[in-house]
Design an enzyme around this catalytic site. Structure first.
Site, PDB file in Angstrom:
ATOM      1  N   ASP A  52      93.698  71.912  74.763  1.00 28.34           N
ATOM      2  CA  ASP A  52      93.512  73.247  75.348  1.00 28.34           C
ATOM      3  C   ASP A  52      94.488  73.428  76.506  1.00 28.34           C
ATOM      4  O   ASP A  52      94.544  72.617  77.427  1.00 28.34           O
ATOM      5  CB  ASP A  52      92.082  73.398  75.855  1.00 28.34           C
ATOM      6  CG  ASP A  52      91.855  74.750  76.517  1.00 28.34           C
ATOM      7  OD1 ASP A  52      91.583  75.726  75.788  1.00 28.34           O
ATOM      8  OD2 ASP A  52      91.964  74.837  77.750  1.00 28.34           O
ATOM      9  N   TYR A  57      98.991  77.708  83.458  1.00 33.01           N
ATOM     10  CA  TYR A  57      98.998  76.340  83.963  1.00 33.01           C
ATOM     11  C   TYR A  57     100.443  75.884  84.193  1.00 33.01           C
ATOM     12  O   TYR A  57     101.125  75.427  83.282  1.00 33.01           O
ATOM     13  CB  TYR A  57      98.307  75.372  83.001  1.00 33.01           C
ATOM     14  CG  TYR A  57      96.866  75.700  82.677  1.00 33.01           C
ATOM     15  CD1 TYR A  57      96.091  76.510  83.517  1.00 33.01           C
ATOM     16  CD2 TYR A  57      96.267  75.196  81.532  1.00 33.01           C
ATOM     17  CE1 TYR A  57      94.773  76.803  83.208  1.00 33.01           C
ATOM     18  CE2 TYR A  57      94.945  75.473  81.225  1.00 33.01           C
ATOM     19  CZ  TYR A  57      94.208  76.283  82.052  1.00 33.01           C
ATOM     20  OH  TYR A  57      92.898  76.571  81.734  1.00 33.01           O
TER      21      TYR A  57
END
Length: 331
Positions: A52, A57
Protein backbone atom coordinates in the site's frame (compact mmCIF):
# COMPACT_ATOMS: atom_id res chain seq x y z
CA UNK A 1 1.03 -15.93 5.37
CA UNK A 2 -2.75 -15.86 5.13
CA UNK A 3 -4.64 -14.21 2.28
CA UNK A 4 -8.08 -12.68 2.48
CA UNK A 5 -10.62 -11.75 -0.15
CA UNK A 6 -11.47 -8.05 -0.34
CA UNK A 7 -15.18 -7.34 -0.25
CA UNK A 8 -17.14 -9.08 -2.99
CA UNK A 9 -14.18 -8.91 -5.38
CA UNK A 10 -11.80 -11.64 -6.49
CA UNK A 11 -8.88 -9.58 -5.17
CA UNK A 12 -6.96 -11.37 -2.44
CA UNK A 13 -4.46 -9.50 -0.29
CA UNK A 14 -1.89 -10.75 2.18
CA UNK A 15 -3.37 -10.33 5.67
CA UNK A 16 -0.26 -8.37 6.60
CA UNK A 17 0.11 -5.78 3.84
CA UNK A 18 3.28 -3.71 3.47
CA UNK A 19 2.55 -0.06 4.31
CA UNK A 20 4.92 2.14 2.34
CA UNK A 21 4.29 5.54 3.99
CA UNK A 22 7.63 5.62 5.81
CA UNK A 23 9.35 4.29 2.69
CA UNK A 24 8.73 7.70 1.12
CA UNK A 25 10.79 9.38 3.83
CA UNK A 26 8.17 12.07 4.23
CA UNK A 27 7.14 13.04 7.79
CA UNK A 28 9.26 10.29 9.34
CA UNK A 29 12.61 12.06 9.46
CA UNK A 30 14.02 10.61 6.24
CA UNK A 31 14.66 7.12 4.98
CA UNK A 32 17.24 5.17 2.99
CA UNK A 33 15.85 4.14 -0.40
CA UNK A 34 17.87 0.89 -0.57
CA UNK A 35 16.63 -0.13 2.89
CA UNK A 36 13.03 0.42 1.79
CA UNK A 37 13.45 -1.52 -1.46
CA UNK A 38 15.06 -4.40 0.42
CA UNK A 39 12.35 -4.28 3.09
CA UNK A 40 9.64 -4.78 0.45
CA UNK A 41 11.61 -7.63 -1.12
CA UNK A 42 12.18 -9.29 2.26
CA UNK A 43 8.47 -9.07 3.07
CA UNK A 44 7.60 -10.57 -0.33
CA UNK A 45 9.85 -13.56 0.32
CA UNK A 46 7.69 -14.32 3.38
CA UNK A 47 4.42 -14.03 1.48
CA UNK A 48 3.60 -10.34 1.86
CA UNK A 49 2.41 -9.85 -1.70
CA UNK A 50 0.38 -6.67 -1.15
CA UNK A 51 1.86 -3.18 -0.93
CA UNK A 52 0.00 0.00 0.00
CA UNK A 53 1.43 3.34 -1.08
CA UNK A 54 0.28 6.83 -2.14
CA UNK A 55 1.57 9.72 -4.26
CA UNK A 56 1.71 12.04 -1.25
CA UNK A 57 4.21 9.79 0.56
CA UNK A 58 7.37 11.68 -0.29
CA UNK A 59 5.57 13.38 -3.20
CA UNK A 60 6.05 10.39 -5.48
CA UNK A 61 9.09 8.87 -3.76
CA UNK A 62 7.21 5.99 -2.10
CA UNK A 63 5.55 4.92 -5.36
CA UNK A 64 8.91 5.03 -7.15
CA UNK A 65 10.46 2.86 -4.41
CA UNK A 66 7.61 0.36 -4.72
CA UNK A 67 8.09 0.31 -8.49
CA UNK A 68 11.79 -0.39 -8.06
CA UNK A 69 11.16 -3.16 -5.52
CA UNK A 70 8.67 -5.09 -7.68
CA UNK A 71 10.20 -4.58 -11.12
CA UNK A 72 11.66 -8.10 -11.24
CA UNK A 73 8.54 -9.79 -9.81
CA UNK A 74 5.82 -11.10 -12.11
CA UNK A 75 3.09 -8.45 -11.97
CA UNK A 76 0.34 -10.96 -11.22
CA UNK A 77 2.21 -12.08 -8.10
CA UNK A 78 1.85 -8.73 -6.31
CA UNK A 79 -1.09 -6.49 -5.48
CA UNK A 80 -0.53 -2.75 -5.67
CA UNK A 81 -2.74 -0.49 -3.58
CA UNK A 82 -2.34 3.23 -4.09
CA UNK A 83 -4.36 6.37 -3.58
CA UNK A 84 -5.35 9.71 -5.02
CA UNK A 85 -6.84 12.93 -3.75
CA UNK A 86 -3.97 14.64 -1.89
CA UNK A 87 -2.24 17.27 -3.98
CA UNK A 88 0.85 19.29 -3.17
CA UNK A 89 1.19 20.81 -6.64
CA UNK A 90 -2.16 22.60 -6.98
CA UNK A 91 -4.22 24.72 -4.61
CA UNK A 92 -7.66 23.17 -5.07
CA UNK A 93 -10.13 21.47 -2.77
CA UNK A 94 -9.89 21.40 1.02
CA UNK A 95 -6.71 22.78 2.51
CA UNK A 96 -5.24 19.95 4.63
CA UNK A 97 -2.05 21.21 6.26
CA UNK A 98 1.34 22.82 5.85
CA UNK A 99 4.32 20.52 5.49
CA UNK A 100 7.79 20.21 4.01
CA UNK A 101 8.90 17.99 1.18
CA UNK A 102 11.91 15.68 1.38
CA UNK A 103 14.16 18.57 0.38
CA UNK A 104 12.94 20.67 3.30
CA UNK A 105 10.92 23.03 1.10
CA UNK A 106 7.61 24.33 2.49
CA UNK A 107 4.57 22.85 0.75
CA UNK A 108 0.81 23.04 1.19
CA UNK A 109 -1.28 19.88 1.02
CA UNK A 110 -4.83 19.92 -0.35
CA UNK A 111 -7.51 17.23 -0.38
CA UNK A 112 -8.81 17.33 -3.92
CA UNK A 113 -10.60 14.59 -5.86
CA UNK A 114 -12.08 16.33 -8.89
CA UNK A 115 -12.52 14.20 -12.02
CA UNK A 116 -9.58 15.63 -13.96
CA UNK A 117 -7.33 15.28 -10.93
CA UNK A 118 -8.26 11.61 -10.39
CA UNK A 119 -7.40 10.79 -14.00
CA UNK A 120 -4.11 12.72 -13.90
CA UNK A 121 -3.05 11.17 -10.62
CA UNK A 122 -3.75 7.68 -11.94
CA UNK A 123 -1.51 8.25 -14.97
CA UNK A 124 1.25 9.66 -12.75
CA UNK A 125 1.01 6.71 -10.35
CA UNK A 126 1.12 4.15 -13.15
CA UNK A 127 4.29 5.77 -14.45
CA UNK A 128 6.02 5.92 -11.07
CA UNK A 129 5.02 2.36 -10.20
CA UNK A 130 6.11 1.03 -13.57
CA UNK A 131 2.84 -0.81 -14.17
CA UNK A 132 -0.18 -0.58 -16.43
CA UNK A 133 -2.82 -1.22 -13.77
CA UNK A 134 -3.53 -0.64 -10.09
CA UNK A 135 -5.22 -3.41 -8.10
CA UNK A 136 -6.97 -1.17 -5.56
CA UNK A 137 -7.37 2.57 -6.12
CA UNK A 138 -8.42 4.50 -3.03
CA UNK A 139 -9.42 8.11 -2.42
CA UNK A 140 -7.06 9.23 0.34
CA UNK A 141 -9.36 11.58 2.27
CA UNK A 142 -12.87 12.95 1.79
CA UNK A 143 -12.93 16.16 -0.27
CA UNK A 144 -15.90 18.36 0.68
CA UNK A 145 -15.49 20.53 -2.43
CA UNK A 146 -16.10 17.67 -4.89
CA UNK A 147 -19.29 15.58 -5.01
CA UNK A 148 -18.59 11.95 -4.16
CA UNK A 149 -20.50 11.05 -7.33
CA UNK A 150 -17.97 12.92 -9.51
CA UNK A 151 -15.01 11.25 -7.81
CA UNK A 152 -16.39 7.72 -7.97
CA UNK A 153 -17.58 8.05 -11.55
CA UNK A 154 -14.03 9.04 -12.51
CA UNK A 155 -12.71 5.87 -10.85
CA UNK A 156 -15.39 3.80 -12.60
CA UNK A 157 -14.11 5.15 -15.89
CA UNK A 158 -10.57 4.07 -14.99
CA UNK A 159 -11.89 0.60 -14.12
CA UNK A 160 -13.60 0.31 -17.52
CA UNK A 161 -10.35 1.37 -19.18
CA UNK A 162 -8.47 -1.40 -17.36
CA UNK A 163 -6.17 0.97 -15.47
CA UNK A 164 -7.76 0.13 -12.13
CA UNK A 165 -9.19 -3.20 -10.95
CA UNK A 166 -11.16 -2.18 -7.86
CA UNK A 167 -12.27 0.95 -6.04
CA UNK A 168 -11.67 1.65 -2.36
CA UNK A 169 -11.85 4.63 -0.05
CA UNK A 170 -9.84 5.79 2.93
CA UNK A 171 -10.97 7.67 6.02
CA UNK A 172 -14.64 7.60 5.00
CA UNK A 173 -17.43 7.40 7.57
CA UNK A 174 -20.38 5.04 7.11
CA UNK A 175 -22.56 7.64 5.37
CA UNK A 176 -19.81 8.50 2.90
CA UNK A 177 -19.25 4.79 2.20
CA UNK A 178 -22.97 4.40 1.54
CA UNK A 179 -22.98 7.28 -0.93
CA UNK A 180 -19.82 6.13 -2.74
CA UNK A 181 -21.38 2.68 -3.19
CA UNK A 182 -24.14 4.21 -5.32
CA UNK A 183 -21.67 5.10 -8.06
CA UNK A 184 -18.99 2.42 -7.91
CA UNK A 185 -18.62 -1.14 -6.64
CA UNK A 186 -16.88 -0.16 -3.42
CA UNK A 187 -14.85 -3.04 -1.96
CA UNK A 188 -12.96 -1.50 0.96
CA UNK A 189 -12.35 1.33 3.39
CA UNK A 190 -8.86 1.97 4.75
CA UNK A 191 -9.07 3.57 8.17
CA UNK A 192 -6.90 4.04 11.27
CA UNK A 193 -7.42 1.23 13.76
CA UNK A 194 -5.31 0.03 16.63
CA UNK A 195 -5.65 -1.27 20.18
CA UNK A 196 -5.76 2.33 21.40
CA UNK A 197 -7.90 3.73 18.54
CA UNK A 198 -11.04 1.65 18.13
CA UNK A 199 -13.73 4.24 17.37
CA UNK A 200 -14.52 2.65 13.97
CA UNK A 201 -16.06 -0.29 15.82
CA UNK A 202 -19.18 1.84 16.45
CA UNK A 203 -20.38 2.55 12.89
CA UNK A 204 -17.78 1.98 10.17
CA UNK A 205 -17.07 -1.69 10.93
CA UNK A 206 -20.76 -2.71 11.28
CA UNK A 207 -21.55 -0.91 8.01
CA UNK A 208 -18.70 -2.70 6.23
CA UNK A 209 -19.75 -6.10 7.56
CA UNK A 210 -23.38 -5.52 6.57
CA UNK A 211 -22.37 -4.53 3.03
CA UNK A 212 -19.66 -7.16 2.56
CA UNK A 213 -16.87 -4.58 2.36
CA UNK A 214 -13.42 -4.96 3.80
CA UNK A 215 -11.68 -2.84 6.42
CA UNK A 216 -7.98 -2.21 5.86
CA UNK A 217 -6.52 -1.11 9.18
CA UNK A 218 -3.67 1.37 8.99
CA UNK A 219 -1.35 2.32 11.86
CA UNK A 220 -2.21 -0.90 13.77
CA UNK A 221 0.93 -0.39 15.90
CA UNK A 222 -0.11 3.24 16.47
CA UNK A 223 3.04 4.51 14.77
CA UNK A 224 5.33 2.49 17.03
CA UNK A 225 3.57 3.15 20.34
CA UNK A 226 2.39 -0.46 20.63
CA UNK A 227 5.79 -2.03 20.03
CA UNK A 228 6.78 -1.50 23.67
CA UNK A 229 10.05 0.05 22.54
CA UNK A 230 9.13 3.63 23.41
CA UNK A 231 9.83 4.95 26.89
CA UNK A 232 8.80 8.25 28.56
CA UNK A 233 11.15 10.98 27.36
CA UNK A 234 11.46 9.45 23.88
CA UNK A 235 13.11 11.92 21.49
CA UNK A 236 11.78 12.06 17.95
CA UNK A 237 14.05 12.96 15.07
CA UNK A 238 13.67 16.18 13.11
CA UNK A 239 10.65 16.09 10.82
CA UNK A 240 9.02 13.15 12.61
CA UNK A 241 5.25 13.79 12.58
CA UNK A 242 4.68 11.84 15.81
CA UNK A 243 6.30 14.46 18.03
CA UNK A 244 3.11 16.50 18.48
CA UNK A 245 0.57 13.69 18.71
CA UNK A 246 -1.20 13.13 22.05
CA UNK A 247 -0.53 9.39 22.00
CA UNK A 248 3.15 10.12 22.54
CA UNK A 249 3.05 12.15 25.74
CA UNK A 250 5.13 10.66 28.54
CA UNK A 251 1.93 9.87 30.46
CA UNK A 252 0.34 7.94 27.59
CA UNK A 253 3.53 6.10 26.72
CA UNK A 254 3.80 4.99 30.35
CA UNK A 255 0.16 3.86 30.55
CA UNK A 256 0.46 1.98 27.26
CA UNK A 257 3.62 0.23 28.40
CA UNK A 258 1.89 -0.88 31.61
CA UNK A 259 -0.77 -2.56 29.47
CA UNK A 260 1.82 -4.10 27.15
CA UNK A 261 3.67 -5.50 30.13
CA UNK A 262 0.51 -7.40 31.12
CA UNK A 263 0.26 -9.14 27.73
CA UNK A 264 4.01 -9.60 27.30
CA UNK A 265 3.81 -12.94 29.09
CA UNK A 266 1.64 -14.16 26.23
CA UNK A 267 4.09 -12.85 23.62
CA UNK A 268 6.95 -14.57 25.43
CA UNK A 269 4.98 -17.81 25.55
CA UNK A 270 4.51 -17.61 21.76
CA UNK A 271 8.18 -16.72 21.22
CA UNK A 272 6.90 -13.52 19.61
CA UNK A 273 7.50 -9.80 19.95
CA UNK A 274 4.85 -7.48 21.34
CA UNK A 275 4.43 -5.95 17.88
CA UNK A 276 3.71 -9.36 16.39
CA UNK A 277 1.16 -10.12 19.10
CA UNK A 278 -0.54 -6.75 18.51
CA UNK A 279 -0.72 -7.31 14.74
CA UNK A 280 -2.17 -10.79 15.16
CA UNK A 281 -4.81 -9.51 17.61
CA UNK A 282 -5.72 -6.74 15.18
CA UNK A 283 -6.53 -8.98 12.22
CA UNK A 284 -8.63 -11.24 14.46
CA UNK A 285 -11.06 -8.42 15.32
CA UNK A 286 -14.54 -8.51 13.72
CA UNK A 287 -14.59 -6.84 10.31
CA UNK A 288 -10.85 -6.20 10.13
CA UNK A 289 -9.61 -7.86 6.94
CA UNK A 290 -6.09 -6.52 6.52
CA UNK A 291 -3.49 -4.81 8.73
CA UNK A 292 -1.01 -2.47 7.08
CA UNK A 293 2.41 -2.64 8.69
CA UNK A 294 5.24 -0.35 7.68
CA UNK A 295 8.93 -1.24 7.74
CA UNK A 296 12.00 0.88 7.09
CA UNK A 297 14.41 -2.04 6.78
CA UNK A 298 14.33 -5.79 6.04
CA UNK A 299 14.50 -6.81 9.71
CA UNK A 300 11.30 -4.93 10.55
CA UNK A 301 9.59 -6.29 7.43
CA UNK A 302 10.42 -9.88 8.39
CA UNK A 303 9.16 -9.38 11.94
CA UNK A 304 5.86 -7.95 10.68
CA UNK A 305 5.33 -10.80 8.23
CA UNK A 306 5.97 -13.42 10.90
CA UNK A 307 3.11 -12.05 13.01
CA UNK A 308 0.87 -14.40 11.04
CA UNK A 309 2.84 -17.39 12.33
CA UNK A 310 1.31 -16.83 15.78
CA UNK A 311 -1.78 -18.77 16.78
CA UNK A 312 -4.10 -17.18 19.34
CA UNK A 313 -6.92 -19.11 20.98
CA UNK A 314 -10.30 -17.53 21.68
CA UNK A 315 -9.41 -17.41 25.37
CA UNK A 316 -6.14 -15.64 24.65
CA UNK A 317 -7.87 -13.07 22.45
CA UNK A 318 -10.40 -12.44 25.23
CA UNK A 319 -7.59 -12.05 27.78
CA UNK A 320 -5.85 -9.42 25.62
CA UNK A 321 -9.08 -7.50 25.01
CA UNK A 322 -10.07 -7.56 28.69
CA UNK A 323 -6.70 -6.12 29.70
CA UNK A 324 -6.98 -3.58 26.89
CA UNK A 325 -10.41 -2.43 28.06
CA UNK A 326 -8.82 -1.34 31.36
CA UNK A 327 -6.44 1.03 29.54
CA UNK A 328 -7.41 4.71 29.72
CA UNK A 329 -5.26 7.14 27.76
CA UNK A 330 -5.45 10.91 28.20
CA UNK A 331 -6.21 12.08 24.65
Amino acid sequence: MDYRKIGKSDLELSTITFGAWAAGGWMWGGTEQNDSVNAIKAAYELGVTSIDTAPIYGQGTSEEIVGEAIKDISRDKVQILTKYGMRWDVKKGDFAFHSKNNSGKDIEIYKYAGKESVVKECEDSLRRLGTDYIDLYQVHWPDSTTPIQETMEAVNKLIKEGKVRYAGVCNYNAAQMEEASRYVDLVSNQVPYSMVKRDIEKEVVPHAIENNQSILAYSPLERGLLTGKMKPGYQFGEGDHRAGLPYFTDENIEKTNEFLEKIKVLANDKNATLAQLVLRWTVEQPGITIALAGARNPKQAVQNAKAMDIDLTEQELVFITEELDKLRLNL
